[in-house]
Structure formats: C-alpha cells, structure tokens
Design an enzyme around this catalytic site. Structure first.
Site, PDB file in Angstrom:
ATOM      1  N   GLU A   1       1.179  -1.230  -0.085  1.00  0.00           N
ATOM      2  CA  GLU A   1      -0.231  -0.343  -0.301  1.00  0.00           C
ATOM      3  C   GLU A   1       1.055   0.935  -0.580  1.00  0.00           C
ATOM      4  O   GLU A   1       1.656   1.110   0.014  1.00  0.00           O
ATOM      5  CB  GLU A   1      -0.936  -0.664   1.503  1.00  0.00           C
ATOM      6  CG  GLU A   1      -2.019  -1.010   1.478  1.00  0.00           C
ATOM      7  CD  GLU A   1      -2.738  -0.922   2.516  1.00  0.00           C
ATOM      8  OE1 GLU A   1      -2.864   0.437   3.111  1.00  0.00           O
ATOM      9  OE2 GLU A   1      -3.607  -2.287   2.521  1.00  0.00           O
TER      10      GLU A   1
ATOM     11  N   ASN B   1       1.175   3.346   1.673  1.00  0.00           N
ATOM     12  CA  ASN B   1       2.466   3.981   3.462  1.00  0.00           C
ATOM     13  C   ASN B   1       2.688   2.093   4.322  1.00  0.00           C
ATOM     14  O   ASN B   1       3.176   2.130   5.133  1.00  0.00           O
ATOM     15  CB  ASN B   1       1.065   4.914   4.386  1.00  0.00           C
ATOM     16  CG  ASN B   1       1.108   6.036   3.870  1.00  0.00           C
ATOM     17  OD1 ASN B   1       1.741   6.872   3.976  1.00  0.00           O
ATOM     18  ND2 ASN B   1       0.132   6.145   3.658  1.00  0.00           N
TER      19      ASN B   1
ATOM     20  N   TRP C   1       1.811  -0.989  -6.373  1.00  0.00           N
ATOM     21  CA  TRP C   1       3.221  -1.773  -7.388  1.00  0.00           C
ATOM     22  C   TRP C   1       2.051  -2.672  -6.818  1.00  0.00           C
ATOM     23  O   TRP C   1       3.016  -3.728  -6.823  1.00  0.00           O
ATOM     24  CB  TRP C   1       4.080  -1.593  -6.315  1.00  0.00           C
ATOM     25  CG  TRP C   1       4.379  -0.427  -6.102  1.00  0.00           C
ATOM     26  CD1 TRP C   1       4.004   0.426  -5.224  1.00  0.00           C
ATOM     27  CD2 TRP C   1       5.244   0.359  -7.402  1.00  0.00           C
ATOM     28  NE1 TRP C   1       5.697   1.620  -6.118  1.00  0.00           N
ATOM     29  CE2 TRP C   1       5.661   1.413  -6.793  1.00  0.00           C
ATOM     30  CE3 TRP C   1       6.234   0.033  -8.573  1.00  0.00           C
ATOM     31  CZ2 TRP C   1       6.711   2.463  -7.782  1.00  0.00           C
ATOM     32  CZ3 TRP C   1       6.937   0.567  -9.598  1.00  0.00           C
ATOM     33  CH2 TRP C   1       7.225   1.604  -8.475  1.00  0.00           C
TER      34      TRP C   1
ATOM     35  N   GLU D   1       9.018 -17.423   1.334  1.00  0.00           N
ATOM     36  CA  GLU D   1      10.195 -18.548   0.756  1.00  0.00           C
ATOM     37  C   GLU D   1      10.574 -18.377  -1.164  1.00  0.00           C
ATOM     38  O   GLU D   1      11.291 -18.320  -1.305  1.00  0.00           O
ATOM     39  CB  GLU D   1       9.731 -19.705   1.791  1.00  0.00           C
ATOM     40  CG  GLU D   1       9.801 -19.232   3.294  1.00  0.00           C
ATOM     41  CD  GLU D   1      10.331 -20.191   3.792  1.00  0.00           C
ATOM     42  OE1 GLU D   1       9.935 -21.486   3.718  1.00  0.00           O
ATOM     43  OE2 GLU D   1      10.881 -20.047   5.436  1.00  0.00           O
TER      44      GLU D   1
ATOM     45  N   ILE E   1      31.738  -2.190 -19.159  1.00  0.00           N
ATOM     46  CA  ILE E   1      32.570  -2.852 -20.498  1.00  0.00           C
ATOM     47  C   ILE E   1      32.401  -2.663 -21.565  1.00  0.00           C
ATOM     48  O   ILE E   1      32.948  -2.251 -22.744  1.00  0.00           O
ATOM     49  CB  ILE E   1      32.772  -4.468 -20.099  1.00  0.00           C
ATOM     50  CG1 ILE E   1      33.041  -5.029 -18.417  1.00  0.00           C
ATOM     51  CG2 ILE E   1      33.025  -5.032 -21.656  1.00  0.00           C
ATOM     52  CD1 ILE E   1      32.533  -6.118 -18.869  1.00  0.00           C
TER      53      ILE E   1
ATOM     54  N   GLY F   1      31.425   0.878 -22.155  1.00  0.00           N
ATOM     55  CA  GLY F   1      31.330   2.327 -22.342  1.00  0.00           C
ATOM     56  C   GLY F   1      30.841   2.599 -23.193  1.00  0.00           C
ATOM     57  O   GLY F   1      29.172   2.835 -22.484  1.00  0.00           O
TER      58      GLY F   1
ATOM     59  N   GLU G   1       9.995  -8.603  -3.037  1.00  0.00           N
ATOM     60  CA  GLU G   1       9.897  -9.469  -1.628  1.00  0.00           C
ATOM     61  C   GLU G   1      10.509  -9.216  -0.368  1.00  0.00           C
ATOM     62  O   GLU G   1      11.621  -9.463  -0.305  1.00  0.00           O
ATOM     63  CB  GLU G   1      10.312 -10.813  -2.900  1.00  0.00           C
ATOM     64  CG  GLU G   1       9.720 -11.136  -3.454  1.00  0.00           C
ATOM     65  CD  GLU G   1       7.909 -11.365  -3.001  1.00  0.00           C
ATOM     66  OE1 GLU G   1       8.420 -12.166  -1.912  1.00  0.00           O
ATOM     67  OE2 GLU G   1       7.026 -11.761  -3.950  1.00  0.00           O
TER      68      GLU G   1
END
Length: 388
Positions: free
Chosen positions: A130, A132, A159, A245, A342, A344, A368
């Site tokens: 939520e 909050n 979300w 889990e 790598i 760049g 999670e």
C-alpha cells in the site's frame, strides 16, 4: 510445492528446461527490446506461456499443473530473466497466489481456482503493498468489513503486478483493525474483478516495463465470504509469510538471470570490441571484471539451489531463501553495472540490450523484502541457530 513434483524424473525436467530454453531464444529474446521500449503488454507471449504450462508450473498435477520442483522452477525463471526479466513477473505473482490457495485454501477454493489458474484462464497476482505499507505489511489500512455473507472492502493498493491484464488478486486486508498484535487482524481474500475493484492507474517505471504494475482502489468492493482463504479470519499474515520463501527464491532466480544475461552480453562484446590493437577482453582491467561477474553468477546459482532444495524437502528455509535472494539480486545489479562499464559509451544506447538489464536489476534488490531487511533476517537467524 506439490508432492506431485516427485513423479518427475530428471529426464522429464531436462525436457521441460530444454523446451523453455528453445522458447526463450526463439520467442522471448527477439521481442524484448521492442516491448520494453514501447512499454506494451506482450499478449501473444502470454498465450504462449499458457501453452507451455508456465501458469501451472508449481501447481499440483492433480489440479492440472506441472507440479515442478522449486529447483526446476528457479532454473526456468533464471533462463527467462537472462533474456528478459519482465515476463517472469507475469507468472511469478500468479504462482504465489496459486501457492497460497493450494497450501491454505479450502477444498472448494482449490477445486474452483487452481485448475483455471494452471491453464492460465484465470491469471492472478498478489495485492499486499500500500502507499504507506511495503516491507511493514502490518501497517496496511485496507479494511474488509463483514456484512452477512459478504465482505465490504475499502482501501488502496500500489505496485500490484498483473492487476490490469489479470483477472484478480490475492488481497491482504484487515478484518479486525483493532487487533493487537496487528497481524492477528489480517486476512487474505481471493479478489476477482467486479464492481468496486478499480484499476486506478498504470504506473510508469524506470525498468520492468511492458508488465502492468498498477495502483488499485477498492470502493465498497463486495467479496463473497467464501473467498476468505482458508475460511478463518486472522490467518492472512501467516499465510503471506509462508509464501515469501518461494517468492524470494523466485526473485533470487530473476536477479541471477539478469546477472547471467549481463555476463553473456559482456563476454561477447569484450571479444568483439577492440582498443589499442586488440580485443578489450585481453586487457587485464576487463578480465578482472569478467572474472568477478562469473564468480558472483555461480555463487548465486548455488545459493538458489540450496534454498530451493530445502523448500522442496519441506524444510524451513527462511535463512537460505533470504541469502539466495540477497546474493542473486546483488549479483544482478553488480553484473549489469560492470557490463555497462565494459560496453562503455555504447551502454547508453538503446540499440544495445545491456541498458535494459541495468534498468531492470535494481528492482530485485527491493522486491520481496528489501536487501537491507534481508540482511537483518540473515543475521538474526544466524544468531538464533548458533547461540553461545
């Protein structure tokens, strides 16, 4: 995890993994850039997921699912995420909801929902967070008030994956807001989309695009009382905790997939790109990066396998799942970041895939349970298991 997974031989599971690998390379990888940049939901890919049985991956065979072990499921997730992390969220949230129904639901709830979920006819998600209340789930404010044979729900969630294109969610509510301790007043409802279930806004995100993540509002939303998971109020927090889990093993696998994909891209680019007259892979600075990336990938795989193995055996694995999630997600961030270096200047171009891995990686450190909280869980478990 269903005991039906025990009927799978190693050859059977290898065949499943081979079919997933073929699908990922043929169907997922080629479209990832387009759908990510367009932030467009991959409807056709979802239909393919149905045919592959991904929506029933961990659902018991007695309900029409594949009944795969957590170890095999984690390998599938890693493979999918190595090409494009976002689609793994479509079936992950769905399967966490299915797992809660399978482990804690009434026989009627299992019979009604699990076959439809296994086929992908009903695609679900989890409605916990939520505005909050994120990691501190006991702080939720969404309330379900009992009125006769229904609950009337008012509140908001945010979300929530699969909430726009899915058919319903596993909704965490407070059936007794005055309960002390707070978790004893929390319950889970199977919430299907009907009047009062409002998808208020599709959220714009840095990464994890193409997958619907929305804000939800519940305005006098009525849910039949027989949709209370398990049929007993006050069990919701424990039921959610029981699913963390497997959820953390999944996020670990997604982070590891990002790490694998980043390493693969970096390895190829380092051998193609030349500077000072030779491939950059021959420069020691690049070699040091590749070596540490590869080591983190393999370490994450081992921790995921350890946690998933304990989960499959029905053993307590909160410590192992937390360690796997921490290591897998951090490996994803580290490898994506090093791959950007790598590549760049080209890493900043959307013509190269690596920028998507970089944008997707950080979510795994947050979802999670934040890695900061997981560190405390790991430490507390270590102290509890090794008292002096």
């Amino acid at each position: 995890m269903s005991t039906a997974s025990q009927s799978w031989t190693e050859e059977d599971e290898r065949a499943v993994l081979d079919s997933i690998e073929t699908w990922v390379e043929k169907e997922v990888r080629p479209i990832a850039r387009h759908f990510d940049q367009a932030d467009e939901y991959p409807h056709e890919l979802v239909e393919q997921m149905k045919e592959l049985g991904l929506f029933g991956a961990t659902i018991g065979q007695e309900y029409g699912g594949l009944g795969l072990s957590a170890r095999t499921y984690a390998k599938i997730v890693t493979k999918v995420a190595s090409a494009w992390m976002a689609p793994s969220g479509i079936f992950n949230s769905h399967l966490i909801m299915a797992s809660a129904i399978e482990r804690f639901g009434t026989e009627a709830q299992k019979a009604e929902f699990l076959p439809r979920m296994a086929s992908g006819e009903f695609r679900g998600g989890i409605g916990l967070t939520e505005p909050n209340a994120g990691t501190d789930l006991q702080a939720i404010r969404t309330v379900a008030r009992r009125e006769g044979d229904h609950y009337v729900v008012n509140g908001a969630k945010t979300w929530i994956t699969n909430s726009l294109n899915g058919h319903g969610i596993m909704l965490l509510v407070k059936t007794d807001p005055a309960a002390n301790p707070r978790h004893k007043g929390m319950s889970l409802l199977i919430a299907e989309k009907t009047e009062g279930f409002i998808v208020a806004n599709k959220m714009k995100k840095l990464g994890y695009k193409a997958i619907d993540t929305c804000e939800l509002v519940f305005d006098n939303y009525r849910v039949s009382a027989d949709r209370l998971i398990g049929g007993i109020e006050g069990k919701g927090f424990a039921q959610v905790a029981g699913g963390l889990e497997l959820g953390r093993i999944n996020v670990a696998a997604r982070g590891c997939g990002i790490a694998v994909g980043s390493l693969e891209l970096a390895l190829r680019y380092a051998q193609e790109r030349q500077s000072f007259g030779k491939p950059i892979a021959e420069h020691q600075a690049i070699q040091l990066k590749l070596a540490e990336m590869a080591t983190q990938v393999e370490a994450a795989k081992l921790l995921i396998a350890q946690a998933a193995g304990k989960f499959d055996r029905g053993e307590r694995c909160d410590l192992e799942a937390a360690m796997a999630k921490f290591a897998g997600s951090e490996a994803g961030v580290f490898c994506a970041n090093e791959a950007m270096r790598i590549f760049g200047g080209y890493s900043y171009s959307t013509e190269y895939e690596i920028e998507r891995y970089y944008r997707d990686a950080m979510l795994m450190c947050i979802g999670e349970g934040t890695n900061e909280v997981l560190r405390t869980i790991i430490a507390k478990q270590l102290i509890a298991r090794h008292p002096i």
